[in-house]
Design a protein around this motif. Sequence first.
Motif, PDB file in Angstrom:
ATOM      1  N   VAL A 154       0.833  -1.198   0.000  1.00 15.35           N
ATOM      2  CA  VAL A 154       0.000   0.000   0.000  1.00 15.35           C
ATOM      3  C   VAL A 154       0.869   1.249   0.000  1.00 15.35           C
ATOM      4  O   VAL A 154       2.019   1.233   0.438  1.00 15.35           O
ATOM      5  CB  VAL A 154      -0.956   0.043   1.219  1.00 15.35           C
ATOM      6  N   ASP A 298      -4.592   2.288   0.558  1.00 12.60           N
ATOM      7  CA  ASP A 298      -4.573   2.527  -0.882  1.00 12.60           C
ATOM      8  C   ASP A 298      -3.510   1.639  -1.521  1.00 12.60           C
ATOM      9  O   ASP A 298      -2.324   1.955  -1.459  1.00 12.60           O
ATOM     10  CB  ASP A 298      -4.261   4.002  -1.169  1.00 12.60           C
ATOM     11  N   PRO A 299      -3.908   0.495  -2.107  1.00  8.72           N
ATOM     12  CA  PRO A 299      -5.264  -0.063  -2.143  1.00  8.72           C
ATOM     13  C   PRO A 299      -5.575  -0.834  -0.862  1.00  8.72           C
ATOM     14  O   PRO A 299      -4.705  -0.972   0.008  1.00  8.72           O
ATOM     15  CB  PRO A 299      -5.186  -1.017  -3.330  1.00  8.72           C
ATOM     16  N   ARG A 300      -6.803  -1.339  -0.741  1.00 12.43           N
ATOM     17  CA  ARG A 300      -7.129  -2.271   0.335  1.00 12.43           C
ATOM     18  C   ARG A 300      -6.419  -3.589   0.054  1.00 12.43           C
ATOM     19  O   ARG A 300      -6.409  -4.071  -1.093  1.00 12.43           O
ATOM     20  CB  ARG A 300      -8.637  -2.510   0.403  1.00 12.43           C
TER      21      ARG A 300
END
Length: 357
Positions: A154, A298-300
């Motif tokens: 992330v 961001d992202p999951r």
Amino acid sequence: MRRVVQFSTGNVGVHSLPAIIGRPDLELVGVHAASPDKIGRDAADLCGLSEPTGIIATDDIDALIALKPDCVVYTAQGETRPMEVIEQMSKFLSAGINIVATSMVWLVTPRQADDWLRVPLQQACEAGNASLYVNGIDPGYSGDTEVHSALSLVTRARAITVQEIFDYANYDDYEFTGKQMGFGVSAEDDTPMLFLPGVLTTMWGGAVRNLAEQLGVQLDEVRQRIEPWYTDKRIECKMATVEPGQMAAVKFAVEGVRDEVPVITMEHITRLTADSAPGWPYPPDGRPGVHRVVVDGDPRVELNTHVSHPGLDVTEAGCLSTAARVVNAIDWVCRAPAGLIAVEDIPAAEIISGLMW
């Protein structure tokens, strides 16, 4: 070739022992056993191997020290008798013998451990120029290696949830795990040891605080929460027999809180049989257990780790993985500078060295 002593042959030791015997880069030179029915038996007999090793179990720590091993694999349950374990570990460390351990889970994050535990063991390490490393699958892997992998994917993290979701029905450990978690107790009974005020934050709070420090996050508090689930039916399983009105599942967590919002959560959902606590989350794909990390970012990112073995229940496979977390680190720990070692001190490639032969 590292000379190794196995200390105990319980739920984890019964798996680390054959791992030591099987590896060509390790030599088993001694086995410690506390039970009278295990003392005097061959190591192979204690872990289900057919070919005798010639290594006979003893309860004499001085005799094991006299063998001059490079390392002790310490897997005896220690959280209910910490002062005795500190004394035992200190004898080995002061004698210049390294230890890798699955016991004393507070030391999975040694820099977060309280002085009463950390200081005497650090002093013993310095006296013997030896090292001590503690890890496992949980506490351990799920709160360090797995979560580090998820976070590496992330660009920003808002919240992190680490979960162990397991069916413990076939886990044969009522005397420790079952009683600690309160399986079979009613709402009117005394609070199980694990859920007394501050116990959960002592056991998992170190991992929460450690991760917060690594992220550069200032927490306002670290707190615990507990939710029991009581069955209305009789449940019979290997762990325990639970009568109607008694606890058959529990959900508990340690939360690192910032601005009144949990940003780091380490949660366990533990049930006896799949019928218990049907409203709570289950492992994905019908699996019996999972170690999961979810990063709201961001992202999951969601990572699900499943362990299994054709001849073992999933809880036993988890014990095998717990053993692997320390057996695989033996060579590096024997080469490490003296002191208490955290998983982040060990280069990742060192943990996989020697796994294929």
